[in-house]
Write a protein that holds these residues in place. Structure first.
Motif, PDB file in Angstrom:
ATOM      1  N   THR A   1       0.628  -9.046  -5.057  1.00 36.96           N
ATOM      2  CA  THR A   1       1.829  -8.215  -4.963  1.00 36.96           C
ATOM      3  C   THR A   1       2.712  -8.381  -6.193  1.00 36.96           C
ATOM      4  O   THR A   1       3.252  -7.403  -6.726  1.00 36.96           O
ATOM      5  CB  THR A   1       2.614  -8.578  -3.690  1.00 36.96           C
ATOM      6  OG1 THR A   1       1.755  -8.447  -2.560  1.00 36.96           O
ATOM      7  CG2 THR A   1       3.803  -7.655  -3.495  1.00 36.96           C
TER       8      THR A   1
ATOM      9  N   LYS B   1       1.233  -6.523  -9.151  1.00 38.70           N
ATOM     10  CA  LYS B   1       1.465  -5.078  -9.046  1.00 38.70           C
ATOM     11  C   LYS B   1       2.936  -4.734  -9.234  1.00 38.70           C
ATOM     12  O   LYS B   1       3.284  -3.568  -9.430  1.00 38.70           O
ATOM     13  CB  LYS B   1       0.955  -4.571  -7.707  1.00 38.70           C
ATOM     14  CG  LYS B   1      -0.573  -4.605  -7.618  1.00 38.70           C
ATOM     15  CD  LYS B   1      -1.098  -4.064  -6.309  1.00 38.70           C
ATOM     16  CE  LYS B   1      -2.622  -4.067  -6.305  1.00 38.70           C
ATOM     17  NZ  LYS B   1      -3.184  -3.575  -5.027  1.00 38.70           N
ATOM     18  N   SER B   2       3.809  -5.760  -9.189  1.00 37.59           N
ATOM     19  CA  SER B   2       5.231  -5.559  -9.449  1.00 37.59           C
ATOM     20  C   SER B   2       5.594  -5.953 -10.879  1.00 37.59           C
ATOM     21  O   SER B   2       6.769  -6.154 -11.197  1.00 37.59           O
ATOM     22  CB  SER B   2       6.059  -6.391  -8.454  1.00 37.59           C
ATOM     23  OG  SER B   2       5.760  -6.028  -7.128  1.00 37.59           O
TER      24      SER B   2
ATOM     25  N   THR C   1       0.828  -1.209   0.000  1.00 37.27           N
ATOM     26  CA  THR C   1       0.000   0.000   0.000  1.00 37.27           C
ATOM     27  C   THR C   1       0.859   1.255   0.000  1.00 37.27           C
ATOM     28  O   THR C   1       0.506   2.271  -0.607  1.00 37.27           O
ATOM     29  CB  THR C   1      -0.930   0.007   1.234  1.00 37.27           C
ATOM     30  OG1 THR C   1      -1.755  -1.166   1.214  1.00 37.27           O
ATOM     31  CG2 THR C   1      -1.824   1.241   1.260  1.00 37.27           C
ATOM     32  N   SER C   2       2.011   1.183   0.675  1.00 31.31           N
ATOM     33  CA  SER C   2       2.921   2.332   0.769  1.00 31.31           C
ATOM     34  C   SER C   2       3.819   2.485  -0.456  1.00 31.31           C
ATOM     35  O   SER C   2       4.628   3.412  -0.510  1.00 31.31           O
ATOM     36  CB  SER C   2       3.795   2.196   2.024  1.00 31.31           C
ATOM     37  OG  SER C   2       3.005   2.109   3.190  1.00 31.31           O
ATOM     38  N   GLY C   3       3.709   1.564  -1.408  1.00 31.54           N
ATOM     39  CA  GLY C   3       4.507   1.646  -2.617  1.00 31.54           C
ATOM     40  C   GLY C   3       5.876   1.010  -2.514  1.00 31.54           C
ATOM     41  O   GLY C   3       6.698   1.138  -3.431  1.00 31.54           O
ATOM     42  N   GLU C   4       6.139   0.291  -1.409  1.00 30.52           N
ATOM     43  CA  GLU C   4       7.437  -0.375  -1.228  1.00 30.52           C
ATOM     44  C   GLU C   4       7.317  -1.820  -1.728  1.00 30.52           C
ATOM     45  O   GLU C   4       7.270  -2.768  -0.944  1.00 30.52           O
ATOM     46  CB  GLU C   4       7.843  -0.326   0.247  1.00 30.52           C
ATOM     47  CG  GLU C   4       7.978   1.086   0.802  1.00 30.52           C
ATOM     48  CD  GLU C   4       8.322   1.102   2.280  1.00 30.52           C
ATOM     49  OE1 GLU C   4       9.351   0.509   2.651  1.00 30.52           O
ATOM     50  OE2 GLU C   4       7.550   1.700   3.061  1.00 30.52           O
ATOM     51  N   GLN C   5       7.283  -1.972  -3.045  1.00 31.37           N
ATOM     52  CA  GLN C   5       6.938  -3.259  -3.633  1.00 31.37           C
ATOM     53  C   GLN C   5       7.973  -4.345  -3.368  1.00 31.37           C
ATOM     54  O   GLN C   5       7.609  -5.489  -3.078  1.00 31.37           O
ATOM     55  CB  GLN C   5       6.697  -3.086  -5.132  1.00 31.37           C
ATOM     56  CG  GLN C   5       5.442  -2.268  -5.443  1.00 31.37           C
ATOM     57  CD  GLN C   5       5.199  -2.110  -6.915  1.00 31.37           C
ATOM     58  OE1 GLN C   5       6.106  -2.231  -7.736  1.00 31.37           O
ATOM     59  NE2 GLN C   5       3.967  -1.812  -7.280  1.00 31.37           N
TER      60      GLN C   5
END
Length: 332
Positions: A179, A182-183, A142-146
């Motif tokens: 995840t 989204k990566s 959620t924080s963008g730290e994939q």
């Protein structure tokens, strides 16, 4: 009731309440958990009392009451700190992290979850560590730290296979699959999501089936495979209808709206967006509602309806201001 009878009654009611919660029957869960809490308090069982506060906090959140959920979790944390129960505190911190994340307080959520993972590593509960790592991975995503999110979930997934926790294994197949998608690792992500669908069938878990189907719809949409995206989005909504958890229904309906917005049936897409927004309101989830309003506004913008888009964006900006000023209660 004697002390022994009340203590046994509390344990039995607590167990039944947790079972109802796991099945998504939230009203029945809260009824049983409330009675268990009264009995734990009456007999002075601090650990039982804290545990039932944890379970009630999660149940209230799933029922759409974030504030009540946080209030009970802060009570659980207070009881566990006072009792020196570090294992139990790790559970409470994980739950506080999950609820704080959905309330939009990401920094506070990360602090809760990182401390929860640290306490889990100190202890000897691999099942607990699974849940904490899974929650931390979701927060990092959620924080963008994939990359960090993938690392946390891969560790949790491997651990779930080692300890044979089928419920968490299915959940992590879904969450890690999401995840990876989204990566931009579509093939790996889809492989895990198909496994999650199979796990959901074996477990009879409608919530897992809905979410895995939703993620497969998202993956198909990324591949511009509209037919497959629509098939999985409809399957997600159908599975969600079997759930009492409003957030599950809201998430599935939002994905269907996104998929329909790619089609020529504009009325169906508009109806799905409107229905999804109402479900997010019912779930008391500002973050989900905000994202849905943005997507709905973009849909109207593509159609050239700038007035409708502007109205939705104004509502979105209003929500953002509320999220910035809203204060999630802190633990005393």
């Amino acid at each position: 009731w004697s002390y022994r009878t009340r203590a046994q009654g509390a344990t039995a009611l607590h167990r039944i309440g947790r079972l109802y919660r796991s099945r998504g029957r939230l009203e029945a869960a809260l009824n049983h958990l409330t009675e268990a809490m009264k009995l734990y308090e009456a007999v002075g069982d601090t650990r039982g009392w804290a545990g039932v506060c944890d379970d009630m906090g999660r149940a209230y959140w799933l029922a759409g009451s974030l504030r009540d959920g946080l209030r009970l979790l802060h009570k659980a944390a207070q009881l566990r700190e006072r009792d020196g129960d570090r294992t139990g505190l790790a559970t409470t911190l994980t739950n506080l992290g999950i609820l704080s994340m959905t309330g939009g307080s990401l920094e506070r959520a990360k602090a809760y979850l990182e401390r929860g993972v640290s306490l889990r590593r100190e202890g000897r509960s691999p099942h607990g560590l699974l849940e904490s790592l899974n929650a931390l991975g979701a927060l990092l995503l959620t924080s963008g730290e994939q990359e960090a999110a993938v690392a946390a979930m891969e560790e949790a997934y491997e651990l779930s296979k080692r300890v044979g926790n089928r419920r968490m294994q299915g959940m992590l197949q879904n969450n890690l699959g999401e995840t990876l998608i989204k990566s931009a690792r579509l093939n790996e992500g889809e492989t895990l999501l198909y496994k999650a669908v199979e796990s959901a069938g074996r477990l009879g878990d409608h919530n897992l089936l809905s979410d895995a189907s939703r993620n497969l719809a998202i993956a198909a949409r990324q591949r511009n495979d509209r037919d497959r995206a629509l098939k999985w989005a409809k399957r997600a909504v159908a599975a969600a209808q079997e759930s009492d958890i409003t957030r599950v229904r809201a998430t599935a309906m939002t994905t269907l709206a996104d998929v329909l917005s790619d089609e020529d049936d504009h009325d169906a897409a508009n109806h799905a967006f409107t229905r999804a927004a109402q479900l997010w309101v019912d779930a008391n989830d500002r973050s989900g509602l905000s994202e849905t309003l943005q997507a709905h506004a973009a849909f109207h913008m593509r159609l050239g309806d700038t007035k409708a888009a502007d109205e939705l964006l104004a509502r979105h900006e209003q929500l953002l201001r509320k999220r910035k000023t809203a204060e999630i209660p802190k633990s005393e």
